[in-house]
Structure formats: C-alpha cells, structure tokens
Design a protein around this motif. Structure first.
Motif, PDB file in Angstrom:
ATOM      1  N   LYS A   2       0.837  -1.203   0.000  1.00 10.83           N
ATOM      2  CA  LYS A   2       0.000   0.000   0.000  1.00 10.83           C
ATOM      3  C   LYS A   2       0.867   1.247   0.000  1.00 10.83           C
ATOM      4  O   LYS A   2       0.566   2.236  -0.665  1.00 10.83           O
ATOM      5  CB  LYS A   2      -0.891   0.010   1.251  1.00 10.83           C
ATOM      6  N   ILE A   5       2.263   1.891  -3.438  1.00 10.26           N
ATOM      7  CA  ILE A   5       1.258   2.460  -4.364  1.00 10.26           C
ATOM      8  C   ILE A   5       1.159   3.962  -4.129  1.00 10.26           C
ATOM      9  O   ILE A   5       1.168   4.761  -5.067  1.00 10.26           O
ATOM     10  CB  ILE A   5      -0.115   1.764  -4.180  1.00 10.26           C
ATOM     11  N   ALA A   6       1.101   4.363  -2.853  1.00  6.90           N
ATOM     12  CA  ALA A   6       1.033   5.785  -2.526  1.00  6.90           C
ATOM     13  C   ALA A   6       2.293   6.505  -2.997  1.00  6.90           C
ATOM     14  O   ALA A   6       2.216   7.566  -3.631  1.00  6.90           O
ATOM     15  CB  ALA A   6       0.834   5.963  -1.025  1.00  6.90           C
ATOM     16  N   ASN A   9       2.452   6.885  -6.792  1.00  6.38           N
ATOM     17  CA  ASN A   9       1.442   7.811  -7.323  1.00  6.38           C
ATOM     18  C   ASN A   9       1.730   9.266  -6.965  1.00  6.38           C
ATOM     19  O   ASN A   9       1.421  10.162  -7.758  1.00  6.38           O
ATOM     20  CB  ASN A   9       0.039   7.397  -6.873  1.00  6.38           C
TER      21      ASN A   9
ATOM     22  N   PHE B 103      -6.142   9.888  -7.490  1.00  6.75           N
ATOM     23  CA  PHE B 103      -4.927  10.168  -6.718  1.00  6.75           C
ATOM     24  C   PHE B 103      -5.186   9.975  -5.222  1.00  6.75           C
ATOM     25  O   PHE B 103      -4.381   9.344  -4.516  1.00  6.75           O
ATOM     26  CB  PHE B 103      -4.429  11.591  -7.008  1.00  6.75           C
ATOM     27  N   SER B 106      -5.237   6.448  -4.326  1.00  5.46           N
ATOM     28  CA  SER B 106      -3.911   5.814  -4.326  1.00  5.46           C
ATOM     29  C   SER B 106      -3.168   6.048  -3.015  1.00  5.46           C
ATOM     30  O   SER B 106      -2.344   5.236  -2.605  1.00  5.46           O
ATOM     31  CB  SER B 106      -3.071   6.341  -5.502  1.00  5.46           C
ATOM     32  N   LEU B 107      -3.491   7.153  -2.336  1.00  3.63           N
ATOM     33  CA  LEU B 107      -2.825   7.443  -1.052  1.00  3.63           C
ATOM     34  C   LEU B 107      -3.188   6.409   0.008  1.00  3.63           C
ATOM     35  O   LEU B 107      -2.507   6.283   1.022  1.00  3.63           O
ATOM     36  CB  LEU B 107      -3.203   8.849  -0.560  1.00  3.63           C
ATOM     37  N   TYR B 108      -4.284   5.695  -0.227  1.00  5.75           N
ATOM     38  CA  TYR B 108      -4.711   4.636   0.706  1.00  5.75           C
ATOM     39  C   TYR B 108      -4.348   3.254   0.169  1.00  5.75           C
ATOM     40  O   TYR B 108      -4.858   2.243   0.636  1.00  5.75           O
ATOM     41  CB  TYR B 108      -6.220   4.748   0.976  1.00  5.75           C
ATOM     42  N   GLY B 109      -3.502   3.238  -0.833  1.00  7.01           N
ATOM     43  CA  GLY B 109      -2.999   1.971  -1.363  1.00  7.01           C
ATOM     44  C   GLY B 109      -3.982   1.230  -2.251  1.00  7.01           C
ATOM     45  O   GLY B 109      -3.806   0.033  -2.504  1.00  7.01           O
ATOM     46  N   ARG B 115      -9.473   1.926  -7.889  1.00  4.80           N
ATOM     47  CA  ARG B 115      -9.651   3.371  -7.687  1.00  4.80           C
ATOM     48  C   ARG B 115     -10.403   4.015  -8.856  1.00  4.80           C
ATOM     49  O   ARG B 115     -11.203   4.928  -8.644  1.00  4.80           O
ATOM     50  CB  ARG B 115      -8.345   4.088  -7.365  1.00  4.80           C
TER      51      ARG B 115
END
Lengths: 244, 326
Positions: A2, A5-6, A9, B103, B106-109, B115
């Motif tokens: 996870k 991924i963050a 991105n 986006f 994506s911050l939460y994986g 998404r």
C-alpha cells in the motif's frame, strides 16, 4: 505494498503536474544551454569542454532541483493540498521521499543536456561512467534535499525563491565549478569546503578529467551525510512547523 | 464516557488540549462520538473547532490529553479509518475531478482498477460525471465541495470529519450535500460535523457539543436541547430604528423578558404566554414603530445564544439562520 502504491502515485503526480510542464522542460534545456553558450562565447570558440563540464552539470542539477522543489512544496502548502498528503496513512518519510523523488529525476534530466552538448562538440569516451552516474545521482539527491530544506523554511513561493538564491549563487563561485578552489582567496575557502556542491563537482571532475582534489569515496560520503542531514532537519522542521 | 473497548464508541476524547505558545486553543475537552451517529461540533469562529478536528485527524499534534478512534491512538492507523473534508479545498487545481479522486484513492494503497471504479461511482453519485475530465480549478464552489467529500470517502472510511461542509456554497448544492451526508450516515458512516449553520446541525445531528473559547460548554442530544429551549416563548420585533442606542426606562422595563437586541431587532423571551399587542403598545409608547412582529419557534440558535452569550448579529453562527417562523 500500500505504501508503494502511494509513493509511486505521489511521484507520478508530481512529474505530471509540475516537471513535465513545458516551462519546466524548457528550463531544463535553456538553462544548461545558456551556460554552455556563455562559456563558448567567453573563450572565443575554443572551449575545453571536459574542463567546464563538471561545473556545468553540477550547476544545472542544483538550479533545476532546488527551484522546482522549493516552489512546488511551498505552493502545495500554501494552497492546502499538502495537507491532503499529510492526512494519508503513510509515514512522513515516505511522503517526503516521494516528493523529493520527482526533483531528483528532474535533476538527472537537467544533467543530461550538458552531457548531450558535450557529445556533440567533443569526444567523451574518456568519461568514467561509474563515478559519473552515481555522482550525478548524489548531486541530485543532495540538491533536492536542499530544496526541501528551503521549502520547509519558507512560507511563500517568493520567499522560497529568494532563500534558494541565498544558497545557490555563492555555490556558483565557491564550489570550484568554474574557478578552481586553489584560486579562491584563502579566507573564503573554508566556505567552499562546507558546501556540498564542492564535493559533487569534484566527483564529476574525477570522472571526466581525472583532476579531482578529494578522494572520490570521501566526496560520496560527504554528499551522503549532507543528504541525510538535510532530510532529517527538514522532517524535523515539518513536524515542528506544519504538524504544529 | 465509554471506553476504547466499547464497540459502540467511534471517537473517544479525554482532556484533549491544544496550546499554541501562550494561547490555549482547546482546553481539556472530553467527549465521545457513538458509532453511526452524526455528531455536531458547534461554536463561534475561533472557538477551537478546527484545532480539535486537526488533532483528531493528525494534522496537528496534541499538547495533552488522549484520543482514540475505533480504539486506536496511532495517528497513521487512525488515518486509515477516517476521511476528512476540510473547510478549504485541499485538492489539486490542475488535476481533473477524476484524476483527483484516483490520486486520493492511491494514497490509501488502492489499486488502479479499484480506484478508477470507485472514482467513477462517486462522480456519478455526486452528479459530477459530466465534469469528470474538467480541471478542478474550473469547478464551481459547490462542485468543489462535493468533489472534496467524494475524495474523502473514496477509501470507504468508517468515520468522516466534515469541517463547515456547506459554508460559502449555493443553496441547491448545500441541500444536496446535506442529503448526501444523511445518506452516508444511513449507510453506516459515523459523521463528525462542524458547522456555523445551526439549522444544519439541528436537521442532521443527533447530538451536539458547543465549544466556546476552547471549552465544551454543553453536550447533549439535539432534541433534548430544543425541548429545553421550548420552555420559552420568543417574540421578535422589527423596529424603525436602532434600539441598542436607547438608554433608560424602556430597556429596564424589558429586562425581565431577557431581551436580545440586534440593532433594530429585539427578541423577547418569557416562560409565560405573551400577548404581542402588549409589547407593541410598549414600543409605541416610546415612539418606536413596529414594522414586524412574529412568534419564533425555538431553534438551536437560541440554545447557542444562551450558551455562548453571542447574539445573532455578533457571530457568523447566527448570521444566516434565524429560528423557524410560525
């Protein structure tokens, strides 16, 4: 996973929204081109490219990374979108590595253009790529973390720009980029030894012409320590100033 | 107060304090929010609402006290379970609505396919599908606020923090947002809402806490507060001139009725049945013309005024919402 991924991105978003914008691409081309042209004209056409290439590459990286990072982070903080990142369940270190990652890549891109000019005008087969490429990478990382340090210290974008110049312009003259360290007056020289770009340029000088001053591993160590130090100070300042 | 082991408690706060140097913005507040409820956190500007939200969401550090969300006290674990809609937009102006949502996910994986699917679903749910590819900066205020809410819930948080969600947007968007808040709550999301609009809190919140100068002055069920307020009858008079400039016997005569003066408006409270004509005659005697006289049904605003001591004209809290007229 996870976290990755963050990380990826955030990095891709920054590349797309900031670094791949036409003005920034042109900055990456025009700036090194102008410096090269300036030296070409000054020397009346007989430029010793290996002599000034280390300085030109170092300067292109320094200006590219510090400008971009100092401005983008200050801008995001100002418009509150940086708070969106702080709300994400990722560590501050991961977040800041992702934010600086784009600037590091941009710095490496900035280094390519002077190298391409060198390819066109001279024979660069003598370049030792092993120290050159890690050298470029480490100069980018150190410069990016310097940009981070500046952006965390500034409140406004114009403050970040002014503060960047406070660091960058002395480096042009004090880091042995175009004036050899031995020709710098003795009373100023200690300043040269505490500036990270002195060591970055020296690695490139070793890789390109073999006329370095410091041991190349020592220079890498200094850049590593600078990077770590600037990153840790920046993280501490973010916690202190932004996560009040 | 419940304990962190209590499954029914979503947010648990004990003696939470925030100091900025000499200033104590939040002063030892304690409260809990039940799972699945809409909890209103009300107070005038500068009362400590945003500082409290920032502490709860990890945007600022805690000076002292304890907080637990779903039994967790680690900031990063808490941030996995919450969504936050700040009072000012925190999305990226240069990205499109769709890109902003992807986006944020994506911050939460969240993986790409997931998404994109969620972003599409939320754009449809918030009636923003047509503007999906438009840059966020080109959105209207109402659209921006809706997208900010969508971005805050894309990872399906258990708890949603909404800081002034309808401030500064048009009536239609505000109504839609209130409807969406209710729907999200019905779907099981716990909602922590700060608002200036007391009628909004009255409509949405099961319980409310009033914070004034960093301290919680009252915390109760909304219905209970309103019942308490209904002990009073309230009359409002609109006069031909500013009564606050008046001195002497008229004001003294009205003081038994707990009057609230706001320039040319007077509100009179009394526990007994009142005759409007009685007061019209008093004003007439003092050469005031009464343009309008009405009976006001008690609203949360009255509770707010009573608790905070801030009149309707003095804080934004009362500015936009009067009581409901009969």
């Amino acid at each position: 996973m996870k976290k990755w991924i963050a990380f990826i991105n955030i990095l891709l978003k920054d590349i797309k929204t900031y670094y791949l914008k036409p003005p920034n691409i042109s900055w990456g081309i025009i700036f090194p081109f102008s410096w090269t042209l300036m030296f070409f004209l000054r020397s009346g056409g007989s430029v010793d490219i290996p002599d000034f290439l280390p300085g030109l590459v170092s300067l292109s990286i320094l200006f590219g990374t510090t400008s971009m990072l100092a401005v983008t982070i200050t801008f995001e903080k100002k418009q509150a979108s940086f708070d969106r990142l702080l709300l994400a369940p990722i560590s501050l270190n991961t977040l800041m590595f992702a934010k600086t990652g784009g600037a590091v890549i941009f710095g490496i891109f900035n280094a390519l253009f002077p190298l391409l000019i060198a390819v066109v005008f001279t024979d660069i087969s003598g370049i030792s790529w092993f120290p050159a490429l890690p050298g470029i990478f480490f100069i980018s990382v150190t410069s990016a973390f310097l940009g981070l340090f500046i952006s965390v210290s500034a409140r406004e974008v114009f403050e970040a720009q002014t503060f960047s110049n406070f660091f960058r312009f002395p480096m042009i003259f004090l880091c042995g980029l175009f004036i050899p360290l031995s020709e710098i007056p003795g009373f100023i020289r200690p300043l040269s030894y505490i500036l990270p770009l002195t060591y970055g340029a020296d690695i490139l000088r070793y890789a390109i012409g073999g006329n370095n001053i410091f041991d190349v591993w020592f220079s890498f160590l200094v850049l590593l320590l600078y990077s770590g130090g600037l990153f840790m100070i920046s993280i501490k300042n973010i916690r202190k100033k932004w996560i009040l | 107060m419940g304990t962190s082991q209590d499954n029914n408690i979503a947010i648990e706060v004990k003696k939470l304090t925030k100091r900025y140097g000499e200033l104590t913005a939040v002063d030892e507040i304690s409260f809990d929010v039940k799972r699945g409820e809409i909890f209103g956190f009300l107070g005038p500007n500068g009362a400590g609402k945003t500082s409290t939200i920032n502490m709860l969401t990890g945007l600022c550090s805690i000076s002292s006290g304890e907080l637990k969300i779903n039994g967790q006290s680690s900031v990063k674990k808490i941030q996995e379970m919450i969504g936050v809609v700040p009072s000012e937009s925190n999305l990226y102006p240069e990205l499109s609505g769709f890109e902003n949502l992807c986006f944020c996910a994506s911050l939460y994986g969240m993986r790409r396919r997931e998404r994109e699917r969620e972003a599409g679903r939320l754009l449809e749910m918030f009636n923003l599908s047509e503007a999906a590819d438009r840059p966020f900066r080109a959105y209207s205020k109402g659209m921006k606020r809706k997208l900010a809410i969508a971005a805050a819930i894309i990872h399906r948080p258990d708890i949603l923090f909404l800081d002034e969600p309808t401030t500064g947007i048009d009536v239609a968007s505000a109504r839609q947002i209130r409807r969406l808040i209710s729907e999200m709550n019905k779907a099981g999301t716990t909602i922590f809402l700060t608002t200036h609009y007391l009628e909004e809190a009255e409509r949405l919140c099961e319980r409310v806490a009033f914070i004034v100068r960093g301290k919680i002055k009252q915390l109760a069920e909304t219905e209970q507060l309103l019942k308490g307020a209904r002990k009073d009858n309230v009359l409002e008079f609109l006069l031909d001139r500013d009564i606050t400039l008046e001195k002497g016997p008229l004001l003294e005569g009205l003081s038994d009725y707990r009057p609230v003066f706001d320039k040319d408006k007077v509100r009179i409270h009394t526990p007994c049945e009142m005759d409007i004509k009685y007061f019209v005659d008093i004003f007439d005697e003092w050469r005031y013309r009464v343009y309008e006289a009405k009976l006001i049904r008690p609203a949360l605003e009255d509770v707010f005024v009573e608790i905070t001591g801030i009149g309707p004209g003095e804080a934004e809290a009362g500015k936009n919402k009067g009581g409901r007229e009969n």
